[in-house]
Design an enzyme around this catalytic site. Structure first.
Site, PDB file in Angstrom:
ATOM      1  N   ASP A  26       1.188  -1.132  -0.011  1.00  0.00           N
ATOM      2  CA  ASP A  26      -0.104  -0.447  -0.696  1.00  0.00           C
ATOM      3  C   ASP A  26       0.721   1.461  -0.048  1.00  0.00           C
ATOM      4  OD1 ASP A  26       1.308  -0.450   2.768  1.00  0.00           O
ATOM      5  OD2 ASP A  26      -0.962   0.188   3.490  1.00  0.00           O
TER       6      ASP A  26
ATOM      7  N   ASN B  90      14.799  -0.459   8.744  1.00  0.00           N
ATOM      8  CA  ASN B  90      14.515   0.075   7.394  1.00  0.00           C
ATOM      9  C   ASN B  90      15.654   1.557   7.615  1.00  0.00           C
ATOM     10  OD1 ASN B  90      12.333  -0.874   5.910  1.00  0.00           O
ATOM     11  ND2 ASN B  90      10.942   0.082   7.067  1.00  0.00           N
TER      12      ASN B  90
ATOM     13  N   HIS C 241      17.654 -12.592  -2.460  1.00  0.00           N
ATOM     14  CA  HIS C 241      19.652 -12.129  -1.741  1.00  0.00           C
ATOM     15  C   HIS C 241      20.596 -12.857  -2.434  1.00  0.00           C
ATOM     16  CE1 HIS C 241      18.244 -11.729   2.640  1.00  0.00           C
ATOM     17  NE2 HIS C 241      17.459 -10.882   1.747  1.00  0.00           N
ATOM     18  N   THR C 242      20.140 -12.997  -4.097  1.00  0.00           N
ATOM     19  CA  THR C 242      21.495 -13.092  -5.156  1.00  0.00           C
ATOM     20  C   THR C 242      21.883 -11.793  -5.408  1.00  0.00           C
ATOM     21  OG1 THR C 242      22.045 -13.702  -7.178  1.00  0.00           O
ATOM     22  CG2 THR C 242      19.488 -13.118  -7.108  1.00  0.00           C
TER      23      THR C 242
HETATM   24  C1  HEM Z   1      13.368 -14.135   4.556  1.00  0.00           C
HETATM   25  C2  HEM Z   1      13.408 -13.419   5.672  1.00  0.00           C
HETATM   26  C3  HEM Z   1      14.335 -11.891   4.718  1.00  0.00           C
HETATM   27  C4  HEM Z   1      15.396 -11.463   5.958  1.00  0.00           C
HETATM   28  C5  HEM Z   1      15.201 -11.962   7.604  1.00  0.00           C
HETATM   29  C6  HEM Z   1      15.769 -10.344   5.028  1.00  0.00           C
HETATM   30  C7  HEM Z   1      17.101 -10.014   6.041  1.00  0.00           C
HETATM   31  C8  HEM Z   1      17.970  -8.672   5.210  1.00  0.00           C
HETATM   32  C9  HEM Z   1      18.366  -7.965   5.839  1.00  0.00           C
HETATM   33  C10 HEM Z   1      19.392  -8.314   7.038  1.00  0.00           C
HETATM   34  C11 HEM Z   1      19.299  -7.541   4.982  1.00  0.00           C
HETATM   35  C12 HEM Z   1      20.480  -6.350   4.790  1.00  0.00           C
HETATM   36  C13 HEM Z   1      20.018  -4.803   5.547  1.00  0.00           C
HETATM   37  C14 HEM Z   1      21.931  -4.164   6.018  1.00  0.00           C
HETATM   38  O1  HEM Z   1      21.805  -4.575   6.617  1.00  0.00           O
HETATM   39  O2  HEM Z   1      20.866  -2.879   5.700  1.00  0.00           O
HETATM   40  C15 HEM Z   1      18.427  -7.289   3.473  1.00  0.00           C
HETATM   41  C16 HEM Z   1      18.976  -6.741   2.325  1.00  0.00           C
HETATM   42  C17 HEM Z   1      18.055  -7.251   0.747  1.00  0.00           C
HETATM   43  N1  HEM Z   1      17.105  -7.707   0.961  1.00  0.00           N
HETATM   44 FE1  HEM Z   1      16.380  -9.461   2.409  1.00  0.00          FE
HETATM   45  N2  HEM Z   1      15.232 -10.165   3.989  1.00  0.00           N
HETATM   46  C18 HEM Z   1      14.201 -11.204   3.939  1.00  0.00           C
HETATM   47  C19 HEM Z   1      13.782 -11.681   2.826  1.00  0.00           C
HETATM   48  C20 HEM Z   1      13.729 -10.978   1.264  1.00  0.00           C
HETATM   49  C21 HEM Z   1      12.983 -10.706   0.761  1.00  0.00           C
HETATM   50  C22 HEM Z   1      11.364 -11.669   0.935  1.00  0.00           C
HETATM   51  C23 HEM Z   1      12.700  -9.522  -0.790  1.00  0.00           C
HETATM   52  C24 HEM Z   1      12.310  -9.380  -1.707  1.00  0.00           C
HETATM   53  C25 HEM Z   1      11.966 -10.435  -2.193  1.00  0.00           C
HETATM   54  C26 HEM Z   1      14.289  -9.592  -0.072  1.00  0.00           C
HETATM   55  C27 HEM Z   1      15.272  -8.609  -0.298  1.00  0.00           C
HETATM   56  C28 HEM Z   1      16.496  -8.361   0.428  1.00  0.00           C
HETATM   57  C29 HEM Z   1      17.463  -7.535  -0.653  1.00  0.00           C
HETATM   58  C30 HEM Z   1      16.896  -7.674  -2.506  1.00  0.00           C
HETATM   59  C31 HEM Z   1      18.530  -6.944  -0.343  1.00  0.00           C
HETATM   60  C32 HEM Z   1      19.764  -5.991  -0.513  1.00  0.00           C
HETATM   61  C33 HEM Z   1      19.102  -4.572  -0.386  1.00  0.00           C
HETATM   62  C34 HEM Z   1      19.935  -3.834  -1.084  1.00  0.00           C
HETATM   63  O3  HEM Z   1      21.646  -4.349  -1.352  1.00  0.00           O
HETATM   64  O4  HEM Z   1      19.854  -2.372  -0.669  1.00  0.00           O
HETATM   65  N3  HEM Z   1      14.980  -9.699   1.921  1.00  0.00           N
HETATM   66  N4  HEM Z   1      17.816  -8.517   3.232  1.00  0.00           N
HETATM   67 CA   LIG Z   2       2.941  -1.740   3.121  1.00  0.00          CA
HETATM   68 CA   LIG Z   3      23.839 -12.706  -8.120  1.00  0.00          CA
END
Ligand code: HEM
Ligand SMILES: [Ca+2]
Ligand SMILES: [Ca+2]
Length: 297
Positions: free
Chosen positions: A50, A70, A169-170
């Protein structure tokens, strides 16, 4: 009520406008694709898709930007503003910020070499946001597998969706504070040379180097491929929550499958993104079409 053709007469240039803005942002900084994908996730997991995540805090309003998941972490808001301006120039007052997030997420994945899917649109923008719902609703990197599956399940997402979506996270980067405990304390579930190399840019003392970055996928952080799953089967997941998906539990087989079959990951990721985008949209006369994504009208 969402559909792919919701704006086909009211804003026929919507998809091409978003695509070119996303491509230009990613050409300046490849990581922006990751940041935009994550913004959509952080929106949908807090009171649905939203646009709540985009609202700025003011002296009289507390939004989600300073919630724990965030603060100092979510980024790309300026890019969303630019996309919104381009869309407003083409079709003023018609397209929601929530839909711009959904389309930007898809275009980001495609731009970095990942799968495509048809984005359903017709969401409207919230007039509210919730910092507390962001703190509780977005999973922490310290989450266990059962905490992850229960949060996803509460939103109608299966454990297969959990594994596929975690494949996001790829791409992208994480701060030292998000993986420090894993690299220093989880010696039994982390490959030791990987831990050693990550320690070089993430000091053990809390408060030092907290914002230093490391790639979530150690080999291809700007390519949307299945390498994340290859890392997990080698105990090279950066976050505790990543390695939970391959740690002797019920999701191991899905991880193993994606690590050897990139096309099954691609198609499951695309389906799961559509499902995530269906979480509690505002439609009909609920919500509004914001003029400025940072504030209510
Ligand atoms: C399953 C549970 C998930 C957890 C616990 C999680 C947690 C996190 C954390 C801790 C970071 C690093 C943030 C930082 O240190 O500033 C991160 C980065 C990221 N997450 Fe997740 N995440 C999850 C699922 C997802 C999902 C579902 C998506 C998208 C479909 C996603 C997309 C991303 C991306 C693309 C980044 C890198 C962002 C950047 O470089 O600006 N994550 N996530
Ligand atoms: Ca929302
Ligand atoms: Ca990759």
């Amino acid at each position: 009520q969402l559909s792919t053709n919701f704006y086909s007469s009211s804003c026929p240039k919507l998809f091409s406008t978003v695509k070119s803005s996303v491509q230009s942002a990613i050409s300046k900084e490849a990581r922006m694709g990751a940041s935009l994908l994550r913004l959509f996730f952080h929106d949908c997991f807090v009171n649905g898709c939203d646009g709540s995540v985009l609202l700025d805090d003011t002296s009289s309003f507390t939004g989600e930007k300073n919630a724990n998941p965030n603060r100092n972490s979510a980024r790309g808001f300026d890019v969303i503003d630019n996309i919104k301006s381009a869309v407003e120039a083409a079709c003023p007052g018609v397209v929601s910020c929530a839909d711009i997030l959904a389309i930007s997420a898809r275009d980001s994945v495609v731009s970095l070499g990942g799968p495509t899917w048809n984005v359903k649109v017709g969401r409207r923008d919230a007039k509210t946001a919730s910092q507390s719902a962001a703190n509780t609703g977005i999973p922490a990197p310290t989450s266990s597998l059962s905490q992850l599956t229960s949060r996803f399940s509460a939103l109608g997402l299966s454990s297969k969706d959990l594994v596929a979506l975690s494949g996001a996270h790829t791409i992208g980067q994480a701060r030292c504070t998000s993986f420090r405990a894993r690299i220093y304390n989880e010696t039994s579930t982390i490959e030791s040379s990987f831990a050693t190399s990550r320690k070089s840019n993430c000091p053990s003392t809390s408060g030092s180097g907290d914002n230093n970055l490391a790639p979530l996928d150690l080999q291809t952080p700007t390519s949307f491929d299945n390498n994340y799953f290859k890392n997990l089967v080698q105990n090279k997941g950066l976050l505790h929550s990543d390695q939970q998906l391959f740690n002797g539990g019920s999701t191991d087989s899905t991880v193993r499958g994606y690590s050897t079959n990139p096309s099954s990951f691609s198609s499951d990721f695309a389906s799961a993104m559509v499902k995530m985008g269906d979480i509690s949209p505002l439609t009909g006369s609920n919500g509004e079409i914001r003029k400025n994504c940072r504030k209510t009208n």
